[in-house]
Design a protein around this motif. Structure first.
Motif, mmCIF file in Angstrom:
data_model
loop_
_atom_site.group_PDB
_atom_site.id
_atom_site.type_symbol
_atom_site.label_atom_id
_atom_site.label_comp_id
_atom_site.label_asym_id
_atom_site.label_seq_id
_atom_site.Cartn_x
_atom_site.Cartn_y
_atom_site.Cartn_z
ATOM 1 N N ASP A 1 0.830 -1.202 0.000
ATOM 2 C CA ASP A 1 0.000 0.000 0.000
ATOM 3 C C ASP A 1 0.865 1.253 0.000
ATOM 4 O O ASP A 1 0.578 2.226 -0.701
ATOM 5 C CB ASP A 1 -0.912 0.011 1.225
ATOM 6 C CG ASP A 1 -1.775 -1.218 1.318
ATOM 7 O OD1 ASP A 1 -2.440 -1.548 0.333
ATOM 8 O OD2 ASP A 1 -1.778 -1.860 2.383
ATOM 9 N N GLY B 1 2.603 2.012 -3.403
ATOM 10 C CA GLY B 1 1.624 2.510 -4.365
ATOM 11 C C GLY B 1 1.225 3.937 -4.080
ATOM 12 O O GLY B 1 1.116 4.776 -4.993
ATOM 13 N N PHE B 2 1.004 4.253 -2.797
ATOM 14 C CA PHE B 2 0.670 5.624 -2.408
ATOM 15 C C PHE B 2 1.797 6.576 -2.781
ATOM 16 O O PHE B 2 1.559 7.654 -3.337
ATOM 17 C CB PHE B 2 0.411 5.691 -0.901
ATOM 18 C CG PHE B 2 0.261 7.090 -0.384
ATOM 19 C CD1 PHE B 2 -0.972 7.725 -0.413
ATOM 20 C CD2 PHE B 2 1.356 7.778 0.120
ATOM 21 C CE1 PHE B 2 -1.111 9.028 0.048
ATOM 22 C CE2 PHE B 2 1.228 9.079 0.580
ATOM 23 C CZ PHE B 2 -0.009 9.705 0.552
ATOM 24 N N ARG C 1 4.144 6.277 -5.034
ATOM 25 C CA ARG C 1 4.248 6.450 -6.481
ATOM 26 C C ARG C 1 3.172 7.411 -6.986
ATOM 27 O O ARG C 1 3.450 8.325 -7.765
ATOM 28 C CB ARG C 1 4.111 5.090 -7.168
ATOM 29 C CG ARG C 1 4.227 5.142 -8.688
ATOM 30 C CD ARG C 1 5.654 5.187 -9.131
ATOM 31 N NE ARG C 1 5.774 5.629 -10.521
ATOM 32 C CZ ARG C 1 6.908 5.645 -11.195
ATOM 33 N NH1 ARG C 1 8.018 5.234 -10.628
ATOM 34 N NH2 ARG C 1 6.947 6.067 -12.440
ATOM 35 N N ASP C 2 1.942 7.233 -6.543
ATOM 36 C CA ASP C 2 0.853 8.115 -6.962
ATOM 37 C C ASP C 2 1.106 9.557 -6.529
ATOM 38 O O ASP C 2 0.811 10.504 -7.262
ATOM 39 C CB ASP C 2 -0.477 7.632 -6.370
ATOM 40 C CG ASP C 2 -0.989 6.365 -7.033
ATOM 41 O OD1 ASP C 2 -0.598 6.095 -8.187
ATOM 42 O OD2 ASP C 2 -1.779 5.639 -6.398
ATOM 43 N N LEU C 3 1.653 9.729 -5.319
ATOM 44 C CA LEU C 3 1.889 11.056 -4.777
ATOM 45 C C LEU C 3 2.897 11.845 -5.600
ATOM 46 O O LEU C 3 2.723 13.041 -5.869
ATOM 47 C CB LEU C 3 2.378 10.929 -3.326
ATOM 48 C CG LEU C 3 2.769 12.222 -2.615
ATOM 49 C CD1 LEU C 3 1.516 13.019 -2.268
ATOM 50 C CD2 LEU C 3 3.575 11.921 -1.357
ATOM 51 N N GLU D 1 4.395 10.926 -8.766
ATOM 52 C CA GLU D 1 4.481 10.788 -10.224
ATOM 53 C C GLU D 1 3.915 11.981 -10.978
ATOM 54 O O GLU D 1 4.551 12.514 -11.897
ATOM 55 C CB GLU D 1 3.787 9.500 -10.659
ATOM 56 C CG GLU D 1 4.012 9.157 -12.124
ATOM 57 C CD GLU D 1 3.476 7.779 -12.474
ATOM 58 O OE1 GLU D 1 4.127 7.091 -13.283
ATOM 59 O OE2 GLU D 1 2.429 7.383 -11.938
ATOM 60 N N SER D 2 2.710 12.424 -10.629
ATOM 61 C CA SER D 2 2.096 13.515 -11.380
ATOM 62 C C SER D 2 2.884 14.805 -11.217
ATOM 63 O O SER D 2 3.022 15.590 -12.161
ATOM 64 C CB SER D 2 0.650 13.725 -10.914
ATOM 65 O OG SER D 2 0.606 14.067 -9.538
ATOM 66 N N SER E 1 10.419 1.608 -6.447
ATOM 67 C CA SER E 1 9.083 2.144 -6.678
ATOM 68 C C SER E 1 9.082 3.584 -7.177
ATOM 69 O O SER E 1 8.201 3.966 -7.953
ATOM 70 C CB SER E 1 8.246 2.044 -5.398
ATOM 71 O OG SER E 1 8.826 2.796 -4.347
ATOM 72 N N ARG F 1 -0.821 -0.399 -13.247
ATOM 73 C CA ARG F 1 -0.800 0.900 -13.945
ATOM 74 C C ARG F 1 0.579 1.562 -13.888
ATOM 75 O O ARG F 1 0.860 2.484 -14.646
ATOM 76 C CB ARG F 1 -1.840 1.847 -13.338
ATOM 77 C CG ARG F 1 -1.570 2.257 -11.899
ATOM 78 C CD ARG F 1 -2.670 3.187 -11.385
ATOM 79 N NE ARG F 1 -2.462 3.588 -10.006
ATOM 80 C CZ ARG F 1 -2.832 2.891 -8.953
ATOM 81 N NH1 ARG F 1 -3.433 1.724 -9.137
ATOM 82 N NH2 ARG F 1 -2.619 3.335 -7.733
ATOM 83 N N HIS F 2 1.423 1.100 -12.970
ATOM 84 C CA HIS F 2 2.748 1.689 -12.816
ATOM 85 C C HIS F 2 3.856 0.813 -13.388
ATOM 86 O O HIS F 2 5.031 1.089 -13.161
ATOM 87 C CB HIS F 2 3.045 1.955 -11.338
ATOM 88 C CG HIS F 2 2.221 3.047 -10.736
ATOM 89 N ND1 HIS F 2 1.983 4.242 -11.374
ATOM 90 C CD2 HIS F 2 1.576 3.123 -9.538
ATOM 91 C CE1 HIS F 2 1.226 5.007 -10.601
ATOM 92 N NE2 HIS F 2 0.966 4.356 -9.493
#
Length: 322
Positions: A86, A89-90, A92-94, A96-97, A133, A284-285
């Motif tokens: 978890d 993944g968090f 990476r999402d935080l 990446e954008s 990651s 997705r990553h």
């Protein structure tokens, strides 16, 4: 020689335009604030986004240390942490954008880890997975290890998983105790413990996944909650599929229920999982989208998952709380 705020500025430290992952060992909250305050303020001047992942009592002093004008996000640890999967993944999402927009993130994480074996192994997994990651993104992460509050096993993980350390003067130096992240990860992931006690269900010589699901649903019905059965069927199905398609026969699945947990072992006679990082990032990553997606689903749904070679063959063992 270390690089400190007084020797040219934090933003000009090695690797400042890409990925950096440092550790800071501190004894008091005020020590953490005094060391990282200049680093946070330098991030404001550099136009970086700041993220605090810390306990409540540190939010106010760290926010004040960052100063006015900070683009600051505070994330409660409970929103991130259940297990390593978890958290990566968090993270990476935080990041990446913001990296795509040319914005660097400075993340200060106050490490929280209790003494339970599972919590310690998940933190060890997370730190070993960190570079894998987010290593391609624009991130400077500092992991703060409280030497007065954290168990020694957690502190040891910190010493082994960071190539550079910040000391209490603000200097950044190479860490002679750092080891290869693969070694750290495999020390956790390969510690396979087979289910003990008589199996509630066994399927040997497996070739038909529908047959596997039917047997498990029939044998487990009434023994554990229906929601647990559903998750077990998904995980066992994905792991058995991997054994059939990428391993070698015979494939066997064994399920045991003990002490409020359902344990399952899937064994084949193939060469095993060669990529130690397989299945840790959401599809997705990952390149190719579905590469290792079945293993990711298994890691995501299970409470614990290990894999390695046993006398029976290559085994993936997982548990679910019943």
């Amino acid at each position: 020689m270390g690089v400190s705020a007084g020797e040219g500025g934090w933003s000009r430290s090695p690797g400042a335009d890409g990925y950096v992952h440092d550790a800071l060992f501190f004894a008091t909250p005020s020590e953490l604030v005094s060391v990282t305050g200049p680093w946070l303020r330098d991030g404001v001047e550099a136009g970086d986004d700041l993220v605090l992942l810390c306990r409540d009592d540190l939010v106010s002093p760290l926010s004040a240390a960052a100063g006015r004008g900070a683009r600051l996000t505070v994330v409660p640890p409970a929103e991130v942490w259940r297990k390593a999967l978890d958290a990566v993944g968090f993270l990476r999402d935080l990041v990446e954008s913001r990296s795509r927009e040319g914005v660097r993130v400075r993340l200060l994480a106050d490490v929280a880890c209790d003494e339970s074996p599972r919590a310690l192994q998940e933190w060890r997994r997370f730190e070993a997975l960190h570079t894998h990651s987010v290593g391609d993104l624009s991130l400077w992460a500092v992991c703060g290890y409280d030497t007065e509050r954290l168990p020694e096993a957690c502190l040891e993980t910190g010493r082994q998983t960071h190539r550079h350390l910040l000391d209490t003067t603000g200097s950044r130096t190479a860490n002679p105790e750092a080891v290869d992240p693969v070694v750290v990860l495999e020390s956790v992931s390969s510690a396979v413990t087979l289910p003990t006690g008589p199996p509630l269900a066994t399927v040997s010589g497996l070739r038909d996944l529908r047959h596997l699901r039917n047997v498990l649903r029939h044998e487990l019905g009434g023994a554990v909650p229906a929601t647990v059965v559903d998750d077990l069927l998904v995980v066992a199905n994905e792991l058995a599929r991997n054994g059939i398609e990428h391993g070698a026969p015979p494939v066997e699945v064994r399920v045991t229920v003990t002490d409020g947990e359902v344990s399952c072992a899937v064994t084949d006679h193939g060469h095993g999982i060669r990529d130690p990082f397989a299945g840790y990032l959401p599809p997705r990553h990952t390149r190719g989208g579905r590469r290792h997606s079945g293993l990711w689903v298994a890691r995501y749904l299970s409470d614990d998952l290990h894999h390695g070679f046993t006398p029976e063959g290559f085994t993936v063992a997982f548990t679910l709380k019943a």
